[in-house]
Design a protein around this motif. Structure first.
Motif, PDB file in Angstrom:
ATOM      1  N   ARG A 156       0.853  -1.196   0.000  1.00 16.44           N
ATOM      2  CA  ARG A 156       0.000   0.000   0.000  1.00 16.44           C
ATOM      3  C   ARG A 156       0.879   1.234   0.000  1.00 16.44           C
ATOM      4  O   ARG A 156       0.917   1.993   0.965  1.00 16.44           O
ATOM      5  N   PRO A 157       1.645   1.460  -1.085  1.00 15.48           N
ATOM      6  CA  PRO A 157       2.597   2.577  -1.071  1.00 15.48           C
ATOM      7  C   PRO A 157       1.925   3.940  -1.111  1.00 15.48           C
ATOM      8  O   PRO A 157       0.831   4.110  -1.651  1.00 15.48           O
ATOM      9  N   PHE A 158       2.607   4.880  -0.533  1.00 13.89           N
ATOM     10  CA  PHE A 158       2.233   6.283  -0.508  1.00 13.89           C
ATOM     11  C   PHE A 158       3.551   7.037  -0.568  1.00 13.89           C
ATOM     12  O   PHE A 158       4.498   6.670   0.115  1.00 13.89           O
ATOM     13  N   TYR A 159       3.657   8.032  -1.411  1.00 10.13           N
ATOM     14  CA  TYR A 159       4.935   8.702  -1.620  1.00 10.13           C
ATOM     15  C   TYR A 159       4.835  10.176  -1.258  1.00 10.13           C
ATOM     16  O   TYR A 159       3.842  10.824  -1.546  1.00 10.13           O
ATOM     17  N   ARG A 160       5.906  10.695  -0.662  1.00 13.00           N
ATOM     18  CA  ARG A 160       6.049  12.127  -0.442  1.00 13.00           C
ATOM     19  C   ARG A 160       7.072  12.657  -1.429  1.00 13.00           C
ATOM     20  O   ARG A 160       8.085  12.006  -1.685  1.00 13.00           O
ATOM     21  N   VAL A 161       6.815  13.832  -1.959  1.00 14.78           N
ATOM     22  CA  VAL A 161       7.777  14.520  -2.820  1.00 14.78           C
ATOM     23  C   VAL A 161       8.618  15.381  -1.891  1.00 14.78           C
ATOM     24  O   VAL A 161       8.078  16.202  -1.136  1.00 14.78           O
ATOM     25  N   VAL A 162       9.941  15.167  -1.928  1.00 11.73           N
ATOM     26  CA  VAL A 162      10.829  15.851  -0.988  1.00 11.73           C
ATOM     27  C   VAL A 162      12.042  16.427  -1.713  1.00 11.73           C
ATOM     28  O   VAL A 162      12.411  15.979  -2.793  1.00 11.73           O
ATOM     29  N   ALA A 163      12.653  17.420  -1.090  1.00  8.28           N
ATOM     30  CA  ALA A 163      13.928  17.961  -1.556  1.00  8.28           C
ATOM     31  C   ALA A 163      14.987  17.466  -0.587  1.00  8.28           C
ATOM     32  O   ALA A 163      14.833  17.596   0.629  1.00  8.28           O
ATOM     33  N   LEU A 164      16.057  16.850  -1.131  1.00  2.87           N
ATOM     34  CA  LEU A 164      17.143  16.365  -0.286  1.00  2.87           C
ATOM     35  C   LEU A 164      18.436  16.290  -1.060  1.00  2.87           C
ATOM     36  O   LEU A 164      18.462  16.416  -2.272  1.00  2.87           O
ATOM     37  N   ASP A 165      19.513  16.119  -0.318  1.00  2.99           N
ATOM     38  CA  ASP A 165      20.832  15.981  -0.920  1.00  2.99           C
ATOM     39  C   ASP A 165      20.873  14.690  -1.724  1.00  2.99           C
ATOM     40  O   ASP A 165      20.299  13.680  -1.322  1.00  2.99           O
ATOM     41  N   LEU A 192       7.532  18.708  -0.154  1.00  2.00           N
ATOM     42  CA  LEU A 192       6.988  19.519  -1.241  1.00  2.00           C
ATOM     43  C   LEU A 192       5.617  19.061  -1.716  1.00  2.00           C
ATOM     44  O   LEU A 192       5.002  19.724  -2.541  1.00  2.00           O
ATOM     45  N   GLY A 193       5.153  17.928  -1.245  1.00  2.00           N
ATOM     46  CA  GLY A 193       3.851  17.421  -1.654  1.00  2.00           C
ATOM     47  C   GLY A 193       3.784  15.921  -1.470  1.00  2.00           C
ATOM     48  O   GLY A 193       4.619  15.325  -0.806  1.00  2.00           O
ATOM     49  N   TYR A 194       2.748  15.305  -2.079  1.00  2.00           N
ATOM     50  CA  TYR A 194       2.625  13.857  -1.981  1.00  2.00           C
ATOM     51  C   TYR A 194       1.977  13.284  -3.233  1.00  2.00           C
ATOM     52  O   TYR A 194       1.390  14.008  -4.044  1.00  2.00           O
ATOM     53  N   TYR A 195       2.088  11.962  -3.378  1.00  2.00           N
ATOM     54  CA  TYR A 195       1.527  11.213  -4.496  1.00  2.00           C
ATOM     55  C   TYR A 195       0.967   9.916  -3.954  1.00  2.00           C
ATOM     56  O   TYR A 195       1.675   9.151  -3.305  1.00  2.00           O
ATOM     57  N   ASN A 196      -0.314   9.665  -4.192  1.00  2.00           N
ATOM     58  CA  ASN A 196      -0.964   8.438  -3.731  1.00  2.00           C
ATOM     59  C   ASN A 196      -1.450   7.651  -4.942  1.00  2.00           C
ATOM     60  O   ASN A 196      -2.487   7.976  -5.511  1.00  2.00           O
ATOM     61  N   PRO A 197      -0.738   6.587  -5.340  1.00  2.00           N
ATOM     62  CA  PRO A 197      -1.142   5.812  -6.510  1.00  2.00           C
ATOM     63  C   PRO A 197      -2.218   4.779  -6.218  1.00  2.00           C
ATOM     64  O   PRO A 197      -2.695   4.119  -7.131  1.00  2.00           O
ATOM     65  N   MET A 198      -2.645   4.641  -4.967  1.00  2.00           N
ATOM     66  CA  MET A 198      -3.571   3.578  -4.594  1.00  2.00           C
ATOM     67  C   MET A 198      -5.038   3.971  -4.715  1.00  2.00           C
ATOM     68  O   MET A 198      -5.913   3.139  -4.526  1.00  2.00           O
ATOM     69  N   VAL A 199      -5.343   5.212  -5.014  1.00  2.00           N
ATOM     70  CA  VAL A 199      -6.727   5.644  -5.211  1.00  2.00           C
ATOM     71  C   VAL A 199      -6.942   5.893  -6.699  1.00  2.00           C
ATOM     72  O   VAL A 199      -5.996   6.088  -7.458  1.00  2.00           O
ATOM     73  N   GLU A 200      -8.197   5.860  -7.112  1.00  2.00           N
ATOM     74  CA  GLU A 200      -8.508   6.085  -8.522  1.00  2.00           C
ATOM     75  C   GLU A 200      -9.357   7.327  -8.628  1.00  2.00           C
ATOM     76  O   GLU A 200     -10.452   7.369  -8.053  1.00  2.00           O
ATOM     77  N   PRO A 201      -8.983   8.374  -9.314  1.00  2.00           N
ATOM     78  CA  PRO A 201      -7.718   8.568 -10.011  1.00  2.00           C
ATOM     79  C   PRO A 201      -6.586   8.844  -9.023  1.00  2.00           C
ATOM     80  O   PRO A 201      -6.835   9.220  -7.874  1.00  2.00           O
ATOM     81  N   ASN A 202      -5.352   8.677  -9.491  1.00  2.00           N
ATOM     82  CA  ASN A 202      -4.186   8.893  -8.633  1.00  2.00           C
ATOM     83  C   ASN A 202      -4.222  10.296  -8.047  1.00  2.00           C
ATOM     84  O   ASN A 202      -4.521  11.262  -8.740  1.00  2.00           O
TER      85      ASN A 202
END
Length: 79
Positions: A15-24, A37-47
């Protein structure tokens, strides 16, 4: 110090869930980010994609490179 804008994985097994981040760029995938910086959830429709474009534009202006996946998310978000 080369900065990257990329995804960090959260959520549970299968059940992945991703955060958009700034890092080295030398930091591991799930290491401590400099800024969220935000997030991305591919497990719902629509993404579900939510991005803070002001922060992303600030990091891009400072020379941060987005990963290929983040670049495609920016295009999908229409920004």
């Amino acid at each position: 110090m080369a900065m990257k804008i990329r995804l960090t994985r959260m959520g549970s097994k299968k059940r992945p869930f991703y955060r958009v981040v700034a890092l080295d760029s030398a930091t591991r995938r799930d290491g401590r980010p400099v800024e969220y910086l935000g997030y991305y959830n591919p497990m719902v429709e629509p993404n579900e994609i939510k991005l803070d474009m002001e922060k992303i534009e600030k990091w891009l202006a400072e020379g941060a490179e987005p990963s290929n996946t983040v670049r495609s998310l920016l295009k999908k978000a229409g920004k």
